[in-house]
Design a protein around this motif. Structure first.
Motif, short mmCIF file in Angstrom:
data_model
loop_
_atom_site.label_atom_id
_atom_site.label_comp_id
_atom_site.label_asym_id
_atom_site.label_seq_id
_atom_site.Cartn_x
_atom_site.Cartn_y
_atom_site.Cartn_z
N ILE A 1 0.83 -1.22 0.00
CA ILE A 1 0.00 0.00 0.00
C ILE A 1 0.86 1.26 0.00
CG2 ILE A 1 -0.26 0.18 2.50
CD1 ILE A 1 -3.28 0.87 1.87
N VAL B 1 0.83 3.26 -3.11
CA VAL B 1 -0.45 3.84 -3.55
C VAL B 1 -0.53 5.28 -3.07
CG1 VAL B 1 -2.97 3.67 -3.32
CG2 VAL B 1 -1.58 1.58 -3.49
N ASP C 1 -3.30 7.38 -3.76
CA ASP C 1 -4.69 7.75 -3.45
C ASP C 1 -5.53 6.45 -3.43
OD1 ASP C 1 -7.31 8.67 -3.37
OD2 ASP C 1 -6.92 10.37 -4.70
N LEU C 2 -5.72 5.91 -2.24
CA LEU C 2 -6.43 4.63 -2.11
C LEU C 2 -7.88 4.74 -2.59
CD1 LEU C 2 -6.80 1.72 -1.22
CD2 LEU C 2 -7.05 2.50 1.14
N ASN C 3 -8.57 5.83 -2.22
CA ASN C 3 -9.97 5.96 -2.63
C ASN C 3 -10.10 5.98 -4.15
OD1 ASN C 3 -11.06 5.95 -0.07
ND2 ASN C 3 -10.78 8.15 0.20
N LEU D 1 -8.01 4.62 -6.26
CA LEU D 1 -7.69 3.29 -6.78
C LEU D 1 -8.92 2.36 -6.66
CD1 LEU D 1 -5.18 1.91 -8.02
CD2 LEU D 1 -4.65 1.03 -5.74
N ILE D 2 -9.63 2.46 -5.54
CA ILE D 2 -10.86 1.67 -5.36
C ILE D 2 -11.89 2.09 -6.41
CG2 ILE D 2 -12.80 1.25 -3.79
CD1 ILE D 2 -10.76 1.58 -1.46
N LEU E 1 -6.61 -5.05 -2.08
CA LEU E 1 -7.38 -4.05 -2.83
C LEU E 1 -8.73 -4.62 -3.25
CD1 LEU E 1 -7.78 -1.34 -4.25
CD2 LEU E 1 -6.36 -2.18 -6.15
N CYS F 1 -10.90 -4.37 -0.29
CA CYS F 1 -11.40 -2.99 -0.08
C CYS F 1 -12.56 -2.71 -1.03
CB CYS F 1 -10.29 -1.97 -0.35
SG CYS F 1 -8.96 -1.97 0.85
N TRP G 1 -4.16 -2.58 4.73
CA TRP G 1 -5.09 -1.85 3.85
C TRP G 1 -6.33 -1.38 4.59
CZ3 TRP G 1 -4.86 -1.10 -1.72
CH2 TRP G 1 -3.62 -1.46 -2.26
N SER H 1 -9.21 -5.32 -9.22
CA SER H 1 -8.09 -4.75 -8.44
C SER H 1 -6.83 -4.82 -9.28
CB SER H 1 -7.92 -5.44 -7.09
OG SER H 1 -7.37 -6.72 -7.21
#
Ligand code: CP
Length: 315
Positions: free
Chosen positions: A7, A10, A12-14, A16-17, A152, A155, A191, A303
């Protein structure tokens, strides 16, 4: 994105989701991105989901895909530097990584923990050596300590199925007679930490994960107490980190049954698969409406596609 090892790669996790969910809706929108580019997928260990979902995601992006079972289809690879190679490894990673890097624009690798030497496993030597010598982006298809493409997908699955803004997510240890790595559990915690969830981790004493992965997670050794009010129950077995690689117990009372799930707030059950039925989880849970294991596995494609898109954009 240069490499995708954890992670930490990454930004920007939001986003990427969101990109994973968008890929699911319109899989071929970026099919030109990988044109005339090649990804090599190297498997030092078995796989069903990771192998097929990553291959499919790469094809959705227009990439050529080469998949290899290292040590079966090719030579056994020596990872240590400066050793006399008089054992069963016929090729050194210095040459192998450089050669594969000359054929491929991206390399995906799966290499599990050996569970003999904690320091060696947690140093992630295979990934570090490929990073050093391949000169192309490296994607983690499950390493000794992490499984970020799985995390991911987890998530994405939680985002899709949550009905509360801040759901309670319980990672529970499950009984198993074999010693399994900590990678999926470590990664899941890593995560979940930045996600807007209440993270609870439950396992028998002696199974504590490394503190850097636990983060904000609350550890409760009483499984029934931990499951109370859960919105998502994430099951996984792992061997001991403290008594490295050992199976300290396979207490069947930790198996997830309908009675256990009744303690939750109409919670959903998740597991990365594969799993042994009626050892870790009862048929009644897996075959019932609470199980998300198929949806979760299906999200592996999205993902992988979200991550490979980022890597391609960074080339
Ligand atoms: N969950 C997962 O990584 O499955 P495989 O081991 O089959 O790839």
């Amino acid at each position: 994105m240069k490499h995708f090892l954890s992670i930490k790669d990454v930004t920007d996790l939001n986003q990427l989701i969101t990109n994973g969910i968008a890929a699911k809706r319109d899989p071929f929108v970026n099919i030109g991105l990988g044109k005339n580019k090649t990804i090599g997928l190297l498997f030092f260990n078995s796989s069903l989901r990771t192998r097929i979902s990553t291959q499919k995601a790469a094809q959705n992006l227009g990439l050529n895909v080469i998949t290899m079972n290292v040590g079966q289809d090719g030579w056994g690879l020596e990872m240590e530097e400066g050793v006399i190679m008089n054992g069963d490894k016929a090729e050194h990673v210095k040459e192998a990584a450089a050669v594969i890097g000359s054929y491929c624009d991206i390399i995906g690798i799966r290499s599990f923990a050996g569970l003999q030497d904690r320091e060696k496993d947690y140093s992630e030597i295979v990934f570090e050596q490929f990073k050093k010598y391949a000169d192309v982006p490296i994607v983690n298809l499950e390493s000794a300590t992490r499984h970020p493409l799985q995390s991911l997908a987890d998530c994405i699955t939680i985002e899709e199925f949550k009905i509360k803004q801040r759901p309670k997510v319980v990672l529970t240890w499950l009984p198993h007679f074999k010693a399994l790595p900590q990678a999926v559990a470590n990664s899941f915690c890593e995560w979940m930490n930045p996600m807007d969830v209440e993270l609870v981790i439950t396992h028998p004493e002696g199974y504590d994960l490394a503190p850097e992965f636990v983060g904000k997670g609350q550890v409760i050794y009483d499984q029934d107490k931990a499951l109370e009010g859960a919105d998502f129950v994430y099951g996984k077995n792992w061997s001991s980190y403290q008594h490295y690689g050992q199976v300290l117990t396979s207490d069947p009372s930790w198996m997830i049954t309908e009675a256990k799930m009744a303690l939750t707030d109409n919670g959903k059950f998740m597991h990365c698969l594969p799993l042994r039925r009626n050892m870790k989880v009862a048929d009644e849970v897996l075959d019932g409406p609470r199980s998300l294991v198929i949806e979760q596995a299906a999200n592996r494609e999205w993902s992988a596609q979200a991550v490979l898109r980022e890597v391609l954009l960074g080339l």
